[in-house]
Write a protein that holds these residues in place. Structure first.
Motif, PDB file in Angstrom:
ATOM      1  N   GLU A   1       0.827  -1.209   0.000  1.00  0.00           N
ATOM      2  CA  GLU A   1       0.000   0.000   0.000  1.00  0.00           C
ATOM      3  C   GLU A   1       0.862   1.259   0.000  1.00  0.00           C
ATOM      4  OE1 GLU A   1      -3.894  -1.808   2.370  1.00  0.00           O
ATOM      5  OE2 GLU A   1      -2.874  -0.031   3.123  1.00  0.00           O
ATOM      6  N   ARG A   2       1.959   1.226   0.736  1.00  0.00           N
ATOM      7  CA  ARG A   2       2.830   2.402   0.750  1.00  0.00           C
ATOM      8  C   ARG A   2       3.518   2.606  -0.596  1.00  0.00           C
ATOM      9  NH1 ARG A   2       5.492   2.095   6.863  1.00  0.00           N
ATOM     10  NH2 ARG A   2       3.707   3.086   7.899  1.00  0.00           N
ATOM     11  N   LEU A   3       3.939   1.502  -1.231  1.00  0.00           N
ATOM     12  CA  LEU A   3       4.554   1.636  -2.551  1.00  0.00           C
ATOM     13  C   LEU A   3       3.548   2.176  -3.558  1.00  0.00           C
ATOM     14  CD1 LEU A   3       6.714  -1.625  -2.743  1.00  0.00           C
ATOM     15  CD2 LEU A   3       7.529   0.729  -2.477  1.00  0.00           C
ATOM     16  N   ALA A   4       2.307   1.695  -3.466  1.00  0.00           N
ATOM     17  CA  ALA A   4       1.273   2.180  -4.381  1.00  0.00           C
ATOM     18  C   ALA A   4       0.997   3.662  -4.156  1.00  0.00           C
ATOM     19  CB  ALA A   4      -0.010   1.376  -4.187  1.00  0.00           C
ATOM     20  N   ALA A   5       1.003   4.087  -2.886  1.00  0.00           N
ATOM     21  CA  ALA A   5       0.782   5.507  -2.594  1.00  0.00           C
ATOM     22  C   ALA A   5       1.921   6.357  -3.145  1.00  0.00           C
ATOM     23  CB  ALA A   5       0.647   5.706  -1.086  1.00  0.00           C
ATOM     24  N   GLN A   6       3.150   5.846  -3.007  1.00  0.00           N
ATOM     25  CA  GLN A   6       4.285   6.586  -3.555  1.00  0.00           C
ATOM     26  C   GLN A   6       4.195   6.679  -5.075  1.00  0.00           C
ATOM     27  OE1 GLN A   6       7.786   4.614  -2.093  1.00  0.00           O
ATOM     28  NE2 GLN A   6       7.434   5.192   0.035  1.00  0.00           N
ATOM     29  N   ALA A   7       3.784   5.569  -5.716  1.00  0.00           N
ATOM     30  CA  ALA A   7       3.645   5.589  -7.178  1.00  0.00           C
ATOM     31  C   ALA A   7       2.557   6.565  -7.605  1.00  0.00           C
ATOM     32  CB  ALA A   7       3.337   4.183  -7.682  1.00  0.00           C
ATOM     33  N   ALA A   8       1.441   6.577  -6.864  1.00  0.00           N
ATOM     34  CA  ALA A   8       0.353   7.503  -7.202  1.00  0.00           C
ATOM     35  C   ALA A   8       0.820   8.946  -7.033  1.00  0.00           C
ATOM     36  CB  ALA A   8      -0.854   7.226  -6.313  1.00  0.00           C
ATOM     37  N   ARG A   9       1.589   9.193  -5.975  1.00  0.00           N
ATOM     38  CA  ARG A   9       2.101  10.544  -5.754  1.00  0.00           C
ATOM     39  C   ARG A   9       3.066  10.948  -6.873  1.00  0.00           C
ATOM     40  NH1 ARG A   9       1.209  15.533  -4.527  1.00  0.00           N
ATOM     41  NH2 ARG A   9       3.012  16.646  -3.676  1.00  0.00           N
ATOM     42  N   ALA A  10       3.892   9.982  -7.315  1.00  0.00           N
ATOM     43  CA  ALA A  10       4.816  10.277  -8.409  1.00  0.00           C
ATOM     44  C   ALA A  10       4.047  10.596  -9.692  1.00  0.00           C
ATOM     45  CB  ALA A  10       5.754   9.091  -8.633  1.00  0.00           C
ATOM     46  N   ARG A  11       2.982   9.823  -9.945  1.00  0.00           N
ATOM     47  CA  ARG A  11       2.166  10.114 -11.138  1.00  0.00           C
ATOM     48  C   ARG A  11       1.506  11.473 -11.026  1.00  0.00           C
ATOM     49  NH1 ARG A  11       0.779   4.635 -10.464  1.00  0.00           N
ATOM     50  NH2 ARG A  11      -1.144   5.218  -9.402  1.00  0.00           N
ATOM     51  N   GLU A  12       1.053  11.789  -9.814  1.00  0.00           N
ATOM     52  CA  GLU A  12       0.411  13.094  -9.620  1.00  0.00           C
ATOM     53  C   GLU A  12       1.399  14.227  -9.868  1.00  0.00           C
ATOM     54  OE1 GLU A  12      -1.847  15.558  -6.034  1.00  0.00           O
ATOM     55  OE2 GLU A  12      -1.249  13.477  -5.755  1.00  0.00           O
ATOM     56  N   LEU A  13       2.636  14.063  -9.360  1.00  0.00           N
ATOM     57  CA  LEU A  13       3.641  15.099  -9.577  1.00  0.00           C
ATOM     58  C   LEU A  13       3.982  15.225 -11.061  1.00  0.00           C
ATOM     59  CD1 LEU A  13       6.026  14.424  -6.547  1.00  0.00           C
ATOM     60  CD2 LEU A  13       4.370  16.282  -6.825  1.00  0.00           C
ATOM     61  N   THR A  14       4.009  14.065 -11.747  1.00  0.00           N
ATOM     62  CA  THR A  14       4.275  14.110 -13.192  1.00  0.00           C
ATOM     63  C   THR A  14       3.186  14.878 -13.918  1.00  0.00           C
ATOM     64  OG1 THR A  14       5.439  12.001 -13.054  1.00  0.00           O
ATOM     65  CG2 THR A  14       4.682  12.690 -15.222  1.00  0.00           C
ATOM     66  N   GLU A  15       1.926  14.607 -13.547  1.00  0.00           N
ATOM     67  CA  GLU A  15       0.817  15.329 -14.185  1.00  0.00           C
ATOM     68  C   GLU A  15       0.884  16.816 -13.867  1.00  0.00           C
ATOM     69  OE1 GLU A  15      -1.368  14.233 -16.341  1.00  0.00           O
ATOM     70  OE2 GLU A  15      -0.336  12.310 -16.323  1.00  0.00           O
ATOM     71  N   ILE A  16       1.276  17.136 -12.627  1.00  0.00           N
ATOM     72  CA  ILE A  16       1.393  18.552 -12.263  1.00  0.00           C
ATOM     73  C   ILE A  16       2.484  19.227 -13.087  1.00  0.00           C
ATOM     74  CG2 ILE A  16       2.065  20.117 -10.399  1.00  0.00           C
ATOM     75  CD1 ILE A  16       0.699  18.222  -8.453  1.00  0.00           C
ATOM     76  N   ASP A  17       3.608  18.517 -13.270  1.00  0.00           N
ATOM     77  CA  ASP A  17       4.687  19.088 -14.081  1.00  0.00           C
ATOM     78  C   ASP A  17       4.234  19.293 -15.521  1.00  0.00           C
ATOM     79  OD1 ASP A  17       6.365  19.210 -11.954  1.00  0.00           O
ATOM     80  OD2 ASP A  17       7.373  17.299 -12.372  1.00  0.00           O
ATOM     81  N   LYS A  18       3.513  18.304 -16.066  1.00  0.00           N
ATOM     82  CA  LYS A  18       3.027  18.443 -17.446  1.00  0.00           C
ATOM     83  C   LYS A  18       2.048  19.598 -17.545  1.00  0.00           C
ATOM     84  CE  LYS A  18       1.736  14.722 -19.503  1.00  0.00           C
ATOM     85  NZ  LYS A  18       1.083  13.402 -19.713  1.00  0.00           N
ATOM     86  N   LEU A  19       1.171  19.720 -16.542  1.00  0.00           N
ATOM     87  CA  LEU A  19       0.192  20.803 -16.554  1.00  0.00           C
ATOM     88  C   LEU A  19       0.880  22.157 -16.440  1.00  0.00           C
ATOM     89  CD1 LEU A  19      -2.874  21.328 -16.582  1.00  0.00           C
ATOM     90  CD2 LEU A  19      -2.808  21.315 -14.089  1.00  0.00           C
ATOM     91  N   ARG A  20       1.909  22.207 -15.576  1.00  0.00           N
ATOM     92  CA  ARG A  20       2.622  23.474 -15.418  1.00  0.00           C
ATOM     93  C   ARG A  20       3.345  23.855 -16.713  1.00  0.00           C
ATOM     94  NH1 ARG A  20       5.615  22.028 -11.500  1.00  0.00           N
ATOM     95  NH2 ARG A  20       4.278  22.784  -9.823  1.00  0.00           N
TER      96      ARG A  20
END
Length: 470
Positions: A231-250
């Protein structure tokens, strides 16, 4: 995740006691029936045959009732053979030495077979239990994270051992703290405790157990630790994807804003420079045209900033919605009044003034209609008007904005609601691509829907639905 059929400890003890009593009764009944059957025909049977029949009965008892009952059956059957089938009958006296040896060997053989059968049964049970435990751990490992495997493991611990609560504790510099709890919170002195890995401990509270299966509890603790890690690895992966989307959006935001702000700013700068040029003689008409250009460029920049702020509020969940009974025809008229029409374009309006009021925020609805019309004007060809049509459909008000442009393929229609998406080109000549994203966000904030469909004669139709006012 469903649990496996591992027996509850309390139920297992009660079931074992009942089973032993039933097996003892069945064994006694079986030996009685066998004896009753053989006594009338003992003269026609040899003692060896009788002994083999009793030995068969003892084997059956060993396979079904366990070692203790089998040993008791062996002794009891030996006495029965001696009493009913060894002369002199109906006594325990044995006059013949060979018969003594036969009875003694019978007891030894029956005991040996009972031990062997019980050992084989224990090995089968251990193998079956290992299989169930392996299946449980595999199910914990393979369970989708949406099913919360750690919670499922804790529920399994609680249900298997009859506890009132189970928890996984993690130790840090400040002591132990629960990272997951099922049922009642953990106490300071839990009934069950098992190490679950580095700095982790599985605990459970409830009634005291006579002899908990510590090996199985340790396996569950290991499974809980693995589930927590997953669960912690999945949360970290989701956070990484979220940061990637934020970078793309920015990046998309900076690229789009850079162009869309630079264009009107350049126009304003050029017009103002011309107006301030002392050597440049401008007629009143030329000055008015330059001022009009400045005004239009400023409006464009204002709209851009307003769209960005609206998108920011949507994505931050900070949008304020104040719904009330709203006249759709009035809002449509105001929205079109502030929507500039390109040269040669027109909007055909069919919004009856006797429609029931919609339950909507007037400011948000005006923005939605304006964005839909502006998008339709951009997509439609010159000479074909944009149609705005509204009607009542049951408990909702439906407003359609129809263009006769190229349309949007069905599999790409959801993409047009993503920020900074323009399917018709890859330039920024038609804005940032925020209009439809804001329209969808505002509509859903008002508990409405916005659905794109094909225009029957070609093009795209946006259907906005809102609930009628109560």
């Amino acid at each position: 995740m469903k649990g496996l059929d591992l027996p509850h400890e309390g139920r297992r003890r009660r079931w074992s006691t009942g089973r032993r009593l039933a097996a003892a009764g069945a064994s006694a009944a079986g030996l009685t029936v066998l004896t009753t059957t053989l006594v009338p025909v003992r003269d026609s049977l040899s003692l060896a045959s009788i002994v083999l029949l009793y030995l068969t009965a003892v084997v059956i008892v060993a396979a079904t009732g366990g070692l203790r009952l089998a040993l008791a059956a062996a002794v009891a059957s030996d006495l029965l053979v001696n009493f009913f089938f060894v002369p002199p009958f109906h006594t325990l006296t044995v006059e013949n030495r060979d018969l003594v040896i036969t009875l003694a060997v019978y007891v030894v053989v029956a005991t040996t077979i009972s031990v062997a059968v019980d050992l084989a049964a224990r090995q089968r049970a251990a193998a079956a239990r290992s299989g169930v435990e392996a299946a449980l751990l595999a199910r914990i490992t393979e369970a989708p994270l949406e099913e919360r495997p750690l919670t499922a493991v804790l529920e399994h611990v609680r249900d298997t051992f009859g506890m009132t609560g189970a928890a996984l504790l993690e130790r840090d510099a400040d002591g132990e703290r629960p990272v997951a709890v099922v049922g009642e919170p953990p106490s300071a002195h839990p009934t069950l405790s098992a190490p679950a890995g580095e700095h982790l401990r599985l605990v459970a509270d409830g009634p005291a157990l006579f002899a908990a299966d510590q090996r199985f509890l340790t396996l569950l603790a290991t499974g809980a630790a693995r589930a927590l890690q997953a669960e912690r690895l999945a949360a970290q992966a989701a956070r990484a994807r979220e940061l990637t989307e934020i970078d793309k959006l920015r990046a998309a935001l900076l690229a789009a804003v850079g162009h869309d702000l630079r264009t009107p700013l350049a126009g304003i700068k050029a017009c103002v420079s011309s107006l301030r040029e002392p050597d440049l003689e401008l007629t009143d008409a030329q000055q008015a045209e330059l001022l009009a250009t400045v005004d239009a460029s400023a409006d464009k920049m204002s709209d851009l900033v307003e769209n960005l702020l609206a998108l920011s509020r949507l994505q931050a969940g900070a949008l304020s919605v104040h719904p009330r009974a709203t006249a759709v025809d009035e809002i449509t008229a105001v929205a079109l009044l502030h929507t500039p029409l390109p040269p040669g374009r027109a909007v055909d309006i069919d919004v009856p003034d006797d429609l029931p009021p919609a339950w909507a925020d007037p400011g948000l609805l005006e923005r939605v209609v304006a964005n839909l019309v502006a998008n339709a004007l951009q997509a439609g060809p010159p000479g074909r008007p944009v149609h705005v049509h509204a009607r009542q459909e049951g408990e909702v008000i439906s407003l359609q904005v129809t263009d006769h442009g190229p349309g949007v393929p069905a599999d790409e229609r959801e993409l047009i609601f993503a920020p900074f998406q323009r399917l018709d080109d890859h330039t920024t000549h038609h804005g940032l691509g925020l209009g439809l994203a804001i329209a969808r966000g505002f509509t859903e904030a008002m508990n409405g829907t916005l659905i794109p469909t094909d225009t029957p004669s070609g093009g795209l139709t946006m259907t906005l639905t809102l609930p009628t006012a109560p």
